[in-house]
Design a protein around this motif. Structure first.
Motif, PDB file in Angstrom:
ATOM      1  N   THR A 143      29.781  88.017  19.702  1.00  0.00           N
ATOM      2  CA  THR A 143      31.090  87.416  19.926  1.00  0.00           C
ATOM      3  C   THR A 143      32.031  87.856  18.816  1.00  0.00           C
ATOM      4  O   THR A 143      31.719  87.719  17.625  1.00  0.00           O
ATOM      5  CB  THR A 143      30.993  85.879  19.953  1.00  0.00           C
ATOM      6  N   LEU A 144      33.177  88.397  19.204  1.00  0.00           N
ATOM      7  CA  LEU A 144      34.137  88.948  18.250  1.00  0.00           C
ATOM      8  C   LEU A 144      35.132  87.863  17.861  1.00  0.00           C
ATOM      9  O   LEU A 144      36.302  87.890  18.238  1.00  0.00           O
ATOM     10  CB  LEU A 144      34.851  90.152  18.866  1.00  0.00           C
ATOM     11  N   ALA A 145      34.658  86.883  17.098  1.00  0.00           N
ATOM     12  CA  ALA A 145      35.502  85.764  16.670  1.00  0.00           C
ATOM     13  C   ALA A 145      35.605  85.775  15.152  1.00  0.00           C
ATOM     14  O   ALA A 145      34.632  86.048  14.455  1.00  0.00           O
ATOM     15  CB  ALA A 145      34.917  84.448  17.158  1.00  0.00           C
ATOM     16  N   GLY A 146      36.794  85.459  14.643  1.00  0.00           N
ATOM     17  CA  GLY A 146      36.990  85.463  13.209  1.00  0.00           C
ATOM     18  C   GLY A 146      37.181  86.875  12.683  1.00  0.00           C
ATOM     19  O   GLY A 146      37.618  87.776  13.399  1.00  0.00           O
ATOM     20  N   SER A 147      36.817  87.082  11.426  1.00  0.00           N
ATOM     21  CA  SER A 147      36.987  88.398  10.807  1.00  0.00           C
ATOM     22  C   SER A 147      35.682  89.159  10.769  1.00  0.00           C
ATOM     23  O   SER A 147      34.590  88.561  10.798  1.00  0.00           O
ATOM     24  CB  SER A 147      37.499  88.234   9.369  1.00  0.00           C
ATOM     25  N   TYR A 151      31.763  87.974   9.787  1.00  0.00           N
ATOM     26  CA  TYR A 151      30.629  88.347  10.643  1.00  0.00           C
ATOM     27  C   TYR A 151      29.593  89.143   9.857  1.00  0.00           C
ATOM     28  O   TYR A 151      28.391  88.871   9.920  1.00  0.00           O
ATOM     29  CB  TYR A 151      31.136  89.161  11.844  1.00  0.00           C
ATOM     30  N   ASP A 256      38.073  90.930  28.560  1.00  0.00           N
ATOM     31  CA  ASP A 256      37.791  90.668  27.146  1.00  0.00           C
ATOM     32  C   ASP A 256      36.392  91.096  26.724  1.00  0.00           C
ATOM     33  O   ASP A 256      35.866  90.624  25.727  1.00  0.00           O
ATOM     34  CB  ASP A 256      37.975  89.179  26.844  1.00  0.00           C
ATOM     35  N   PHE A 288      36.663  94.218  15.898  1.00  0.00           N
ATOM     36  CA  PHE A 288      37.177  92.993  15.277  1.00  0.00           C
ATOM     37  C   PHE A 288      38.642  93.161  14.895  1.00  0.00           C
ATOM     38  O   PHE A 288      39.479  92.283  15.139  1.00  0.00           O
ATOM     39  CB  PHE A 288      36.352  92.642  14.031  1.00  0.00           C
ATOM     40  N   GLY A 291      41.204  93.236  17.838  1.00  0.00           N
ATOM     41  CA  GLY A 291      41.547  91.877  18.233  1.00  0.00           C
ATOM     42  C   GLY A 291      41.804  91.657  19.705  1.00  0.00           C
ATOM     43  O   GLY A 291      42.233  90.574  20.099  1.00  0.00           O
ATOM     44  N   ARG A 294      36.703  90.234  23.193  1.00  0.00           N
ATOM     45  CA  ARG A 294      36.061  89.028  22.668  1.00  0.00           C
ATOM     46  C   ARG A 294      34.538  89.115  22.608  1.00  0.00           C
ATOM     47  O   ARG A 294      33.902  88.305  21.936  1.00  0.00           O
ATOM     48  CB  ARG A 294      36.463  87.811  23.531  1.00  0.00           C
ATOM     49  N   ARG A 295      33.941  90.085  23.294  1.00  0.00           N
ATOM     50  CA  ARG A 295      32.475  90.157  23.297  1.00  0.00           C
ATOM     51  C   ARG A 295      32.022  91.609  23.380  1.00  0.00           C
ATOM     52  O   ARG A 295      32.655  92.427  24.068  1.00  0.00           O
ATOM     53  CB  ARG A 295      31.874  89.392  24.479  1.00  0.00           C
TER      54      ARG A 295
END
Length: 339
Positions: A143-147, A151, A256, A288, A291, A294-295
């Motif tokens: 999951t491409l969340a945050g920085s 990660y 996404d 990342f 942006g 998302r996955r």
């Protein structure tokens, strides 16, 4: 709900219906029309049927199906397709769809198999007197969340340290590392040729599974990637040590999600270096930072390196639907006896 079937060779005539259902069902890029059509063109036997289910004048489910064992049908499942070729409106009950489909198939099959289903896309149904499910493989995602830094800091110390040391050693030896991304449809023929050259120089060649630019696999990947790149949904990663191509990923995307379909690397690279992991670190950082997605989905069987890359693992599954409850009990008994 009522199903009809037509020869799948004529699927091009139903492209709009497939695309509309794919969009409204928020389905995976692995079920997009331009991913599926070349599968039939290169790997179909001519026995496949396109099954179409309508309700109140609207198409609510579609699938590509084929006879399997005697008395059985299943979703068409070439090795190059990570998911079963089945689309449906998500609010519909799977058991009801399968019961209706069984009545529409030739020769009234005793069993229908729905293969390689992803619980993240289609929740695993409850078992009934006529429906059973069983595990396929565990697969992984990121999951491409945050920085990226957050990660990466959450990855194991050994992975981070090992790749950092590899980069330092390569730099000391004067080896320049570069990641290049291709999205132009005109580049896909060369990309598949490059990929085939990497894969055919390693163990997959001896096992007979390597992609070659001029075989059915090569033609499939070229045609599919060209089609998806024309709408901005395909990309190829190449990774270089100086001018030496050492690793590649073939990827597709939609909405996404990005799916890593195929990975190859140059097995002549000294064992102390991991070109695939070096490539993936840079590619993941770029995703990342981009942006937009998302996955990252891998869809292959979970390997040791996946578990260093992510903790997100889920179990894919198959479904069997039986014409009568007694057939399920008989099948399960015979399977148990043969084990």
């Amino acid at each position: 709900m009522k199903w009809k079937t037509v020869p799948a060779a004529g699927i091009a005539g139903f492209a709009r219906q497939w695309q509309d259902l794919h969009r409204t069902a928020a389905a995976s890029p692995l079920l997009a029309f331009d991913f599926v059509l070349p599968l039939l063109e290169q790997f179909g036997s001519g026995k496949e049927l396109l099954a179409i289910c309508e309700h109140d004048g609207a198409v609510v489910a579609m699938a590509i199906v084929t006879p399997s064992r005697r008395g059985s049908w299943a979703t068409f499942q070439p090795a190059q397709a990570p998911l079963g070729l089945w689309l449906q409106q998500p609010q519909l009950e799977l058991a009801a769809l399968l019961a209706s489909l069984m009545r529409a198939l030739p020769s009234l099959p005793l069993v229908f198999g729905l293969t390689q289903m992803d619980p993240a896309l289609a929740p695993r149904p409850h078992q009934t007197a006529q429906l059973s499910t069983f595990d396929y493989i565990d697969t992984a995602r990121v999951t491409l969340a945050g920085s990226f830094d957050d990660y990466w800091q959450a990855r194991g110390k050994n992975l981070r340290s090992n790749l950092k040391k590899q980069r330092a050693r390569l730099d000391k030896e004067g080896v320049a590392l570069s990641l290049r991304v291709s999205r132009d449809p005109a580049d896909m023929a060369q990309a598949v040729a490059d990929y085939a050259r990497l894969e055919s120089s390693g163990w997959k060649e001896s096992s007979g599974t390597a992609v070659h630019a001029d075989d059915a696999q090569g033609r499939y990947y070229r045609s599919m990637l060209e089609a998806l790149c024309r709408r901005g949904a395909g990309r190829v990663y190449r990774y270089y040590f100086n001018d030496q191509l050492v690793a590649m990923d073939l990827c597709i995307e939609d909405a996404d999600i990005i799916v890593v379909l195929k990975t190859a690397y140059d097995e002549s690279v000294p064992k102390q270096f991991s070109p695939t992991l070096l490539m993936r670190e840079e590619a993941t950082r770029a995703l990342f930072e981009e942006g937009r997605l998302r996955r990252i989905e891998f869809y292959g069987r979970v390997m040791e390196w996946h578990l260093r890359w992510t903790e997100e693992v889920r179990t894919m599954y198959h479904v069997n639907y039986y014409r009568w409850p007694g057939l399920r009990r008989l099948h399960e008994w015979s399977t148990h006896v043969s084990e």
